[in-house]
Scaffold this active site. Structure first.
Site, mmCIF file in Angstrom:
data_model
loop_
_atom_site.group_PDB
_atom_site.id
_atom_site.type_symbol
_atom_site.label_atom_id
_atom_site.label_comp_id
_atom_site.label_asym_id
_atom_site.label_seq_id
_atom_site.Cartn_x
_atom_site.Cartn_y
_atom_site.Cartn_z
ATOM 1 N N LYS A 197 72.040 45.029 -34.901
ATOM 2 C CA LYS A 197 73.127 44.043 -34.935
ATOM 3 C C LYS A 197 73.658 43.900 -36.360
ATOM 4 O O LYS A 197 72.919 44.129 -37.310
ATOM 5 C CB LYS A 197 72.600 42.671 -34.485
ATOM 6 C CG LYS A 197 72.298 42.544 -33.011
ATOM 7 C CD LYS A 197 71.780 41.149 -32.699
ATOM 8 C CE LYS A 197 71.461 40.986 -31.221
ATOM 9 N NZ LYS A 197 72.623 41.104 -30.332
ATOM 10 N N GLU A 237 68.486 44.866 -24.552
ATOM 11 C CA GLU A 237 67.036 44.938 -24.321
ATOM 12 C C GLU A 237 66.557 43.933 -23.281
ATOM 13 O O GLU A 237 65.606 44.199 -22.558
ATOM 14 C CB GLU A 237 66.287 44.724 -25.646
ATOM 15 C CG GLU A 237 66.050 43.257 -26.064
ATOM 16 C CD GLU A 237 67.327 42.475 -26.357
ATOM 17 O OE1 GLU A 237 68.377 43.119 -26.554
ATOM 18 O OE2 GLU A 237 67.289 41.233 -26.366
ATOM 19 N N ARG A 291 67.664 42.981 -20.431
ATOM 20 C CA ARG A 291 67.672 43.466 -19.040
ATOM 21 C C ARG A 291 66.516 44.416 -18.769
ATOM 22 O O ARG A 291 66.080 44.552 -17.631
ATOM 23 C CB ARG A 291 69.047 44.085 -18.729
ATOM 24 C CG ARG A 291 69.417 45.272 -19.537
ATOM 25 C CD ARG A 291 70.913 45.569 -19.480
ATOM 26 N NE ARG A 291 71.695 44.698 -20.350
ATOM 27 C CZ ARG A 291 73.013 44.739 -20.474
ATOM 28 N NH1 ARG A 291 73.732 45.597 -19.775
ATOM 29 N NH2 ARG A 291 73.635 43.918 -21.285
ATOM 30 N N ARG A 298 66.627 34.232 -33.186
ATOM 31 C CA ARG A 298 65.305 33.618 -32.999
ATOM 32 C C ARG A 298 65.263 32.861 -31.677
ATOM 33 O O ARG A 298 64.201 32.558 -31.153
ATOM 34 C CB ARG A 298 64.973 32.670 -34.152
ATOM 35 C CG ARG A 298 65.808 31.395 -34.197
ATOM 36 C CD ARG A 298 65.465 30.555 -35.424
ATOM 37 N NE ARG A 298 66.162 29.272 -35.429
ATOM 38 C CZ ARG A 298 67.433 29.094 -35.792
ATOM 39 N NH1 ARG A 298 68.164 30.136 -36.176
ATOM 40 N NH2 ARG A 298 67.993 27.898 -35.764
ATOM 41 N N SER A 302 69.999 50.247 -32.301
ATOM 42 C CA SER A 302 71.424 49.861 -32.218
ATOM 43 C C SER A 302 71.555 48.499 -32.907
ATOM 44 O O SER A 302 71.906 47.489 -32.294
ATOM 45 C CB SER A 302 71.878 49.743 -30.762
ATOM 46 O OG SER A 302 71.440 50.822 -29.977
ATOM 47 N N MET A 341 62.965 27.170 -29.130
ATOM 48 C CA MET A 341 64.134 27.990 -29.484
ATOM 49 C C MET A 341 64.455 27.904 -30.973
ATOM 50 O O MET A 341 64.822 28.887 -31.603
ATOM 51 C CB MET A 341 65.359 27.536 -28.692
ATOM 52 C CG MET A 341 65.293 27.852 -27.213
ATOM 53 S SD MET A 341 66.646 27.106 -26.320
ATOM 54 C CE MET A 341 67.983 28.235 -26.705
ATOM 55 N N LYS A 365 63.735 35.414 -19.989
ATOM 56 C CA LYS A 365 63.733 36.395 -21.088
ATOM 57 C C LYS A 365 63.087 35.793 -22.325
ATOM 58 O O LYS A 365 63.519 34.745 -22.800
ATOM 59 C CB LYS A 365 65.168 36.834 -21.391
ATOM 60 C CG LYS A 365 65.324 37.679 -22.663
ATOM 61 C CD LYS A 365 66.772 38.092 -22.920
ATOM 62 C CE LYS A 365 66.951 38.717 -24.294
ATOM 63 N NZ LYS A 365 68.366 39.102 -24.559
ATOM 64 N N ASP A 371 66.453 33.988 -28.859
ATOM 65 C CA ASP A 371 66.663 34.903 -27.742
ATOM 66 C C ASP A 371 65.525 34.818 -26.718
ATOM 67 O O ASP A 371 65.432 35.635 -25.814
ATOM 68 C CB ASP A 371 66.824 36.340 -28.277
ATOM 69 C CG ASP A 371 67.662 37.217 -27.369
ATOM 70 O OD1 ASP A 371 68.386 36.659 -26.511
ATOM 71 O OD2 ASP A 371 67.577 38.450 -27.492
ATOM 72 N N ASP A 415 65.644 39.213 -31.704
ATOM 73 C CA ASP A 415 66.434 40.371 -31.275
ATOM 74 C C ASP A 415 67.260 40.898 -32.447
ATOM 75 O O ASP A 415 68.313 40.357 -32.763
ATOM 76 C CB ASP A 415 67.345 39.953 -30.111
ATOM 77 C CG ASP A 415 68.191 41.115 -29.597
ATOM 78 O OD1 ASP A 415 67.917 42.269 -29.987
ATOM 79 O OD2 ASP A 415 69.109 40.865 -28.790
HETATM 80 N N1 BES Z 1 70.472 38.581 -27.080
HETATM 81 C C1 BES Z 1 71.696 39.288 -26.969
HETATM 82 C C2 BES Z 1 72.824 38.448 -26.349
HETATM 83 C C3 BES Z 1 73.243 37.207 -27.080
HETATM 84 C C4 BES Z 1 74.382 37.207 -27.855
HETATM 85 C C5 BES Z 1 72.565 36.037 -26.921
HETATM 86 C C6 BES Z 1 74.802 36.050 -28.485
HETATM 87 C C7 BES Z 1 72.974 34.888 -27.548
HETATM 88 C C8 BES Z 1 74.085 34.884 -28.329
HETATM 89 C C9 BES Z 1 71.513 40.529 -26.113
HETATM 90 O O1 BES Z 1 70.275 41.115 -26.194
HETATM 91 C C10 BES Z 1 72.502 41.535 -26.577
HETATM 92 O O2 BES Z 1 72.378 41.960 -27.699
HETATM 93 N N2 BES Z 1 73.437 41.895 -25.715
HETATM 94 C C11 BES Z 1 74.437 42.842 -26.057
HETATM 95 C C12 BES Z 1 74.602 43.778 -24.890
HETATM 96 C C13 BES Z 1 75.476 44.968 -25.179
HETATM 97 C C14 BES Z 1 74.804 45.861 -26.199
HETATM 98 C C15 BES Z 1 75.714 45.717 -23.898
HETATM 99 C C16 BES Z 1 75.725 42.078 -26.334
HETATM 100 O O3 BES Z 1 75.996 41.071 -25.686
HETATM 101 O O4 BES Z 1 76.434 42.473 -27.257
HETATM 102 ZN ZN ZN Z 2 68.687 39.854 -26.663
HETATM 103 MG MG MG Z 3 70.104 42.499 -27.742
#
Ligand code: BES
Ligand code: ZN
Ligand code: MG
Length: 557
Positions: free
Chosen positions: A335, A407, A409, A344, A333, A237, A323, A346, A328
Site C-alpha cells: 500500500k 488478503e 477474502r 491497524r 502489492s 481496533m 476478518k 483491519d 495490512d
Molecule cells: N483492508 C483493506 C480494505 C480497507 C481499505 C479497509 C480502507 C479499510 C479502509 C483490504 O485488504 C484491501 O486492501 N482491499 C483492496 C482490494 C483490492 C486490492 C482488490 C482495496 O480495497 O483496495
Molecule cells: Zn485488509
Molecule cells: Mg489489503
C-alpha cells in the site's frame, strides 16, 4: 459440536516494549501467564475515588445530574425526571431555565449550578419535539429510529458536559429510553488514551440512572452491555499493531472471556478455543496460510463459543466470522505509506464478532453462537505470497493471488468453509474488506451482501433499532464472472479494474458458501468515525457491533 479447552494457559517471553507498557498501564497488555477470573469492569463502574485522584490536577469530584427537556410549540416541556427535580426544588429548575433564555434546542445542553442541594452541577439536554408515535416525514428516508438516536446523542452531550465540568458522579435521566440513554453515555466516555501520560488521560466519571424503576434499570443494564461491547471492539481496533499481534488478540479476548464467565450462571456456556498454526495447517487452509506465512507473527484461528439454550445443545448455531488482519501492509502489492497506520484496524470484523459473542453471553441470549476469527498480519517478506501465485483453499478451489492486498477474502474463504462444519442456521461474516465500499457508502451504513431475503430483513431491522445501519448491495452473476482466472478456478480480484470492487469481493466469498442463510458485511466504510455522531467522537468506531448483537437477540425471541 466439540467445545474443547475453555482457556489456554501458556507462558511466553515478554517483549521489552510490552514489559514497559505493562508497567505503565497495568495488566491490559499481558502476554504471559493468563490471569483467570479478571473481573470485567465497565468504564461506568471504574471508580475514581477522591482519595486516589485528589492529588492530580484534573481529578474529578462532586455530583451532577443530567435531565432532559422537549421542544413544544413556542416553548418547552420537561421530562418526567426533570419535572421531579423541579418539584423537589420548588420550581427552581424551570425558573433558572427561563432566566437563562428558555427552550434548549435539540442536541444542545445547558449547565446550571446549585439547583439541588445534593448535586452541584445540573445539565439540561434538549431532545427536540416529543415523539407522538406518528412517523416524521422529514426523517422517513433516514432508515433509523430517530427518537432512540436522539436519546443516544442527548445522553452523550449531557455526560460529556459534566465530564468536562470534572463531575465524579453523574445521575442520568432515562430520557424515556433507558437503553438508548446508557448506550449514548457509555459510548461517549470511550477514549483511547492509556498509552499517554496519566495526567493527559481523560478521567471517567461514574454514571448511574436517576430513575429507580426496575424496568428502566433492566433497560439501562442492557444498554451498558451493548455500549461496552462496542467500546471493547473500538479498543481492539484502536490498539497499535505492535501491541495487538494475533497472539495478543487471543490473550485479550481470553482474559475478557475469563471475567465474563465469572458472572454467568453457567460459566461453561462461554468458551474460547484458540487454534494454532499446526491446526490451521491440518485443516488445509491454504488461502489463509498463504497470507499468514509472510509474517513472523504466529497466526491463530480463534473460536468463541456461546451456548445459550440449556436444554437444546443440538440447536443449530449462528456462526459469525470476522476478518482479523492485525495489520495490512498490502503485502508484496504494498500500500502507499500515507494513512497506512489506519490498517491497524483491519481486524475490525474480528473485534466486532468477539465483542458480540461476549455480549450475547452477558445478555443471556437464547441462541447457540460460534464466533470464528482468523488472525494474522499481511506483510511483505521473502516468505510472502507473490502476485500470480496460486493457492488452494480448504474446499479444494484454486485461487490466483492477483493482488496480495486483497488478503481478507483469502482468510475468510477458508474460515467460511470451516464455518459449515458447525451445521449453522446462518453464517454472517464481517470484514473491513474493500476501500471500494467506503467510496460507495462512506460511513452511512455497513454494506450487506446476502443470498437471503430473510437475513437481509433481520439485519436491516436490527440496524434501524440500533441506529448503526446496514444497506443492501448486489451479488449478481456479473460480478462472479469478473473473478474468473486463466490460471486457477478463481482470481482474488475483479478484472474490471476497480469497478464494483466491493461486489467482486463479495462474489469471491460466495464461492466458499454453500448455505442460503449467509450474509457478508463489508465494514471498511464504517471502520472510522469522523465526528458525525456526538456519542462516537473521532476514531475507530467498533461498528456495527450493536447491530450484530441486536440481530442475534431478535432471532432468539
Ligand atoms: N483492508 C483493506 C480494505 C480497507 C481499505 C479497509 C480502507 C479499510 C479502509 C483490504 O485488504 C484491501 O486492501 N482491499 C483492496 C482490494 C483490492 C486490492 C482488490 C482495496 O480495497 O483496495
Ligand atoms: Zn485488509
Ligand atoms: Mg489489503
Amino acid at each position: 459440536m466439540p467445545l474443547l479447552t475453555s482457556l489456554r494457559i501458556c507462558t511466553r517471553p515478554v517483549h521489552p516494549i510490552q514489559r514497559h507498557f505493562r508497567r505503565l498501564l497495568g495488566s491490559h497488555l499481558s502476554t504471559g501467564c493468563r490471569r483467570i477470573g479478571v473481573s470485567v469492569q465497565s468504564a461506568f463502574y471504574h471508580q475514581y475515588s477522591s482519595s486516589s485522584s485528589s492529588t492530580t490536577d484534573n481529578a474529578l469530584c462532586g455530583k451532577g445530574i443530567v435531565v432532559g427537556c422537549y421542544e413544544t410549540e413556542g416553548g418547552y416541556e420537561l421530562t418526567e425526571c426533570a419535572k421531579d427535580v423541579d418539584l423537589q426544588t420548588k420550581g427552581k429548575l424551570i425558573h433558572t431555565i427561563n432566566m437563562s433564555g428558555g427552550p434548549i434546542k435539540k442536541g444542545e445542553s445547558r449547565l446550571f449550578y446549585d439547583i439541588t442541594e445534593d448535586h452541584a452541577h445540573l445539565a439540561v439536554v434538549g431532545l427536540g419535539p416529543r415523539n407522538k408515535g406518528a412517523p416524521d416525514v422529514s426523517t422517513i428516508n433516514e432508515d433509523i429510529d430517530v427518537s432512540r438516536q436522539t436519546v443516544r446523542s442527548a445522553a452523550a452531550v449531557g455526560t460529556k458536559m459534566l465530564q468536562s465540568a470534572k463531575v465524579a458522579d453523574i445521575l442520568l435521566d432515562d430520557l424515556s429510553d433507558a437503553e438508548a440513554c446508557a448506550e449514548g453515555s457509555v459510548l461517549s466516555l470511550f477514549s483511547f488514551d492509556r498509552l499517554k501520560a496519566e495526567k493527559k488521560r481523560k478521567k471517567i466519571p461514574n454514571v448511574n440512572l436517576l430513575s429507580t424503576n426496575p424496568v428502566h434499570s433492566d433497560n439501562w443494564e442492557r444498554g451498558c452491555v451493548l455500549g461496552e461491547a462496542q467500546n471493547f471492539a473500538r479498543d481492539l481496533m484502536e490498539t497499535p499493531s505492535n501491541l495487538l499481534t494475533p497472539t495478543i488478540f487471543v490473550d485479550r479476548v481470553s482474559e475478557r472471556v475469563g471475567g465474563i464467565r465469572q458472572g454467568l450462571a453457567d460459566p461453561n456456556a462461554l468458551t474460547v478455543v484458540p487454534r494454532p498454526l499446526s491446526w490451521i495447517q491440518s485443516q488445509d487452509m491454504g488461502a489463509f496460510l498463504s497470507i499468514a506465512k509472510g509474517s513472523s507473527e504466529s497466526p491463530w484461528l480463534l473460536e468463541v463459543h456461546y451456548r445459550g439454550t440449556e436444554s437444546r445443545e443440538d440447536k443449530q448455531p449462528i456462526v459469525l466470522v470476522g476478518k482479523g488482519v492485525t495489520f495490512d501492509t498490502g503485502g508484496i502489492s504494498i500500500k502507499p505509506s500515507s494513512g497506512m497506520g489506519l490498517m491497524r484496524a483491519d481486524m475490525g470484523g474480528a473485534a466486532c464478532v468477539v465483542a458480540t459473542v461476549m455480549a450475547l453471553a452477558q445478555l443471556g441470549c437464547q441462541q447457540n453462537v460460534v464466533g470464528l476469527v482468523p488472525l494474522c498480519e499481511n506483510m511483505p517478506s521473502s516468505r510472502a505470497v507473490k502476485p500470480g501465485d496460486v493457492v488452494v483453499a480448504k474446499n479444494g478451489k484454486s485461487i490466483e493471488v492477483d493482488n496480495t492486498d486483497a488478503e481478507g477474502r483469502l482468510l475468510l474463504a477458508d474460515t467460511l468453509c470451516y464455518a459449515h462444519t458447525f451445521n449453522p442456521q446462518a453464517i454472517v461474516d464481517l470484514a473491513t474488506l474493500t476501500g471500494a465500499i467506503d467510496v460507495a457508502l462512506g460511513s452511512g451504513a455497513a454494506a450487506v451482501f446476502t443470498t437471503s431475503n430473510l437475513l437481509w430483513q433481520q439485519l436491516h431491522k436490527a440496524g434501524h433499532v440500533t441506529g448503526d445501519r446496514v444497506w443492501r448491495m448486489p451479488l449478481y452473476n456479473l460480478y462472479s464472472k469478473q473473478i474468473e482466472s486463466h490460471l486457477a478456478d478463481i482470481s482474488n480480484t475483479g478484472n474490471r479494474s476497480r469497478s464494483g470492487g466491493a461486489c467482486t469481493a463479495a462474489a469471491f466469498l460466495k464461492e466458499f458458501v454453500e448455505v442460503d442463510e449467509w450474509a457478508h458485511l463489508d465494514i471498511a466504510g464504517v471502520m472510522e468515525s469522523h465526528g458525525e455522531l456526538p456519542f462516537l467522537g473521532k476514531g475507530m468506531s467498533g461498528r456495527p457491533t450493536r447491530t450484530l448483537i441486536q440481530y442475534v437477540m431478535d432471532t432468539s425471541t
